[in-house]
Write a protein that holds these residues in place. Sequence first.
Motif, short mmCIF file in Angstrom:
data_model
loop_
_atom_site.label_atom_id
_atom_site.label_comp_id
_atom_site.label_asym_id
_atom_site.label_seq_id
_atom_site.Cartn_x
_atom_site.Cartn_y
_atom_site.Cartn_z
N PHE A 1 -37.14 35.96 42.30
CA PHE A 1 -37.41 37.27 41.70
C PHE A 1 -36.29 38.22 42.10
CE2 PHE A 1 -41.77 36.84 40.15
CZ PHE A 1 -42.16 35.66 40.77
N SER A 2 -35.64 38.78 41.13
CA SER A 2 -34.55 39.72 41.42
C SER A 2 -34.60 40.86 40.43
CB SER A 2 -33.19 39.02 41.35
OG SER A 2 -32.97 38.53 40.04
N GLY A 3 -33.88 41.90 40.75
CA GLY A 3 -33.86 43.04 39.85
C GLY A 3 -32.56 43.79 39.96
N ARG A 4 -32.41 44.75 39.09
CA ARG A 4 -31.26 45.65 39.18
C ARG A 4 -31.58 46.93 38.44
NH1 ARG A 4 -26.56 43.19 35.19
NH2 ARG A 4 -27.88 42.57 33.45
N GLN A 5 -30.78 47.93 38.71
CA GLN A 5 -30.95 49.20 38.03
C GLN A 5 -29.58 49.67 37.56
OE1 GLN A 5 -32.20 52.63 40.38
NE2 GLN A 5 -33.42 53.41 38.66
N PHE A 6 -29.55 50.23 36.39
CA PHE A 6 -28.31 50.68 35.78
C PHE A 6 -28.10 52.17 36.02
CE2 PHE A 6 -27.64 46.67 33.76
CZ PHE A 6 -28.91 46.17 33.52
N SER A 7 -26.94 52.64 35.67
CA SER A 7 -26.60 54.04 35.94
C SER A 7 -27.48 55.01 35.16
CB SER A 7 -25.12 54.30 35.62
OG SER A 7 -24.86 53.99 34.27
N ASP B 1 -46.32 32.13 38.09
CA ASP B 1 -45.65 33.40 37.77
C ASP B 1 -46.31 34.09 36.58
OD1 ASP B 1 -42.40 31.89 38.43
OD2 ASP B 1 -43.82 32.87 39.80
N SER B 2 -47.25 33.42 35.95
CA SER B 2 -47.98 34.05 34.85
C SER B 2 -48.72 35.28 35.37
CB SER B 2 -49.00 33.07 34.24
OG SER B 2 -48.34 31.99 33.63
N ALA B 3 -48.45 36.41 34.79
CA ALA B 3 -48.99 37.67 35.32
C ALA B 3 -48.63 38.81 34.37
CB ALA B 3 -48.40 37.96 36.70
N THR C 1 -41.60 28.52 29.24
CA THR C 1 -41.91 27.19 29.76
C THR C 1 -41.48 27.10 31.22
OG1 THR C 1 -41.60 26.25 27.56
CG2 THR C 1 -41.55 24.72 29.41
N ARG C 2 -42.22 26.35 31.99
CA ARG C 2 -41.87 26.13 33.41
C ARG C 2 -40.42 25.69 33.53
NH1 ARG C 2 -45.85 22.04 36.23
NH2 ARG C 2 -44.90 20.79 34.60
N GLY C 3 -39.71 26.31 34.48
CA GLY C 3 -38.31 25.97 34.70
C GLY C 3 -37.33 26.92 34.02
N GLN C 4 -37.82 27.63 33.01
CA GLN C 4 -36.94 28.59 32.33
C GLN C 4 -36.78 29.85 33.18
OE1 GLN C 4 -38.96 28.96 28.42
NE2 GLN C 4 -37.14 28.00 27.53
N GLN C 5 -35.95 30.75 32.71
CA GLN C 5 -35.82 32.04 33.35
C GLN C 5 -36.17 33.15 32.35
OE1 GLN C 5 -31.85 32.97 34.76
NE2 GLN C 5 -31.29 33.86 32.80
N VAL C 6 -36.47 34.32 32.88
CA VAL C 6 -36.89 35.41 32.01
C VAL C 6 -36.35 36.74 32.55
CG1 VAL C 6 -39.06 35.86 33.25
CG2 VAL C 6 -38.90 36.38 30.81
N ARG D 1 -32.36 52.81 33.85
CA ARG D 1 -33.09 51.67 33.29
C ARG D 1 -33.01 50.51 34.26
NH1 ARG D 1 -32.40 47.22 30.00
NH2 ARG D 1 -30.13 47.38 30.05
N SER D 2 -34.07 49.71 34.27
CA SER D 2 -34.11 48.62 35.23
C SER D 2 -34.48 47.30 34.54
CB SER D 2 -35.12 48.93 36.34
OG SER D 2 -35.23 47.88 37.27
N GLU D 3 -34.04 46.23 35.10
CA GLU D 3 -34.42 44.90 34.65
C GLU D 3 -34.88 44.10 35.86
OE1 GLU D 3 -31.37 44.11 30.87
OE2 GLU D 3 -31.01 43.12 32.80
N MET D 4 -35.82 43.20 35.60
CA MET D 4 -36.14 42.22 36.63
C MET D 4 -36.00 40.83 36.02
SD MET D 4 -40.22 41.93 37.29
CE MET D 4 -40.04 40.24 37.83
N ASN D 5 -35.59 39.91 36.84
CA ASN D 5 -35.33 38.55 36.40
C ASN D 5 -36.13 37.59 37.26
OD1 ASN D 5 -33.62 35.90 36.67
ND2 ASN D 5 -33.02 36.84 34.75
N VAL D 6 -36.71 36.61 36.62
CA VAL D 6 -37.38 35.54 37.35
C VAL D 6 -36.74 34.22 36.91
CG1 VAL D 6 -39.56 34.49 38.04
CG2 VAL D 6 -39.53 36.86 37.25
N SER D 7 -36.20 33.51 37.85
CA SER D 7 -35.56 32.23 37.52
C SER D 7 -36.50 31.08 37.86
CB SER D 7 -34.25 32.09 38.29
OG SER D 7 -34.51 32.07 39.68
N THR D 8 -36.23 29.94 37.28
CA THR D 8 -37.00 28.72 37.54
C THR D 8 -38.50 29.02 37.55
OG1 THR D 8 -35.17 28.15 39.04
CG2 THR D 8 -37.00 26.62 38.92
#
Lengths: 115, 113
Positions: free
Chosen positions: B64-70, B85-87, B14-19, B73-80
């Motif tokens: 839009f942010s991201g990170r990578q672990f040792s 952002d549907s894609a 939903t709009r406003g959430q983060q993923v 593996r990587s994660e990306m985060n989208v807030s608000t």
Amino acid sequence: AQSVTQLGSHVSVSEGALVLLRCNYSSSVPPYLFWYVQYPNQGLQLLLKYTSAATLVKGINGFEAEFKKSETSFHLTKPSAHMSDAAEYFCAVTDSGGSQGNLIFGKGTKLSVKP
Amino acid sequence: KAGVTQTPRYLIKTRGQQVTLSCSPISGHRSVSWYQQTPGQGLQFLFEYFSETQRNKGNFPGRFSGRQFSNSRSEMNVSTLELGDSALYLCASSPRDRRFEQYFGPGTRLTVT
């Protein structure tokens, strides 16, 4: 800034006919060039690449591409289309010269193959 | 070798959430790139990570942010989240010596309502 243009968002060919998908880039500094293919509901798969070696590059599934510096082009061809070639094709270039920067993708060309 | 895996494959928010989206690269690949694919804008580069460091960043807002672990593996985060952002979010990994030979995962289809 580098840009890449794919002429024709949709191309339709008959099975057995020549496939020609066009790609032009903008920079005068020869970049690295790539063609990727995307089948429905899948990620992209590398077809072939040009990284300043031979100008005629052969890839998988019978595809090849020719780098023409004077025309800033890297068109993708296949002599005889097969039904399984129906997919979306993306041209990509590095946004700086050579091996620097990141990949810039064209808008894609959807290839249809008629029986 | 197993290919690039992305989880989840489909997500409705939903709009406003983060993923948070996850990507596991091909074994031995230390470079991970993220792309956003939409019908209107095509494939757009988000960011690239190598050895836990962001090596390159595209022109996206700070949401839009991201990170990578040792283990690469990587994660990306989208807030608000916004409707735009549907894609399809694609992750790609590449070997150290062939940075632009990218191997893509199947993507995560994000729908924001």
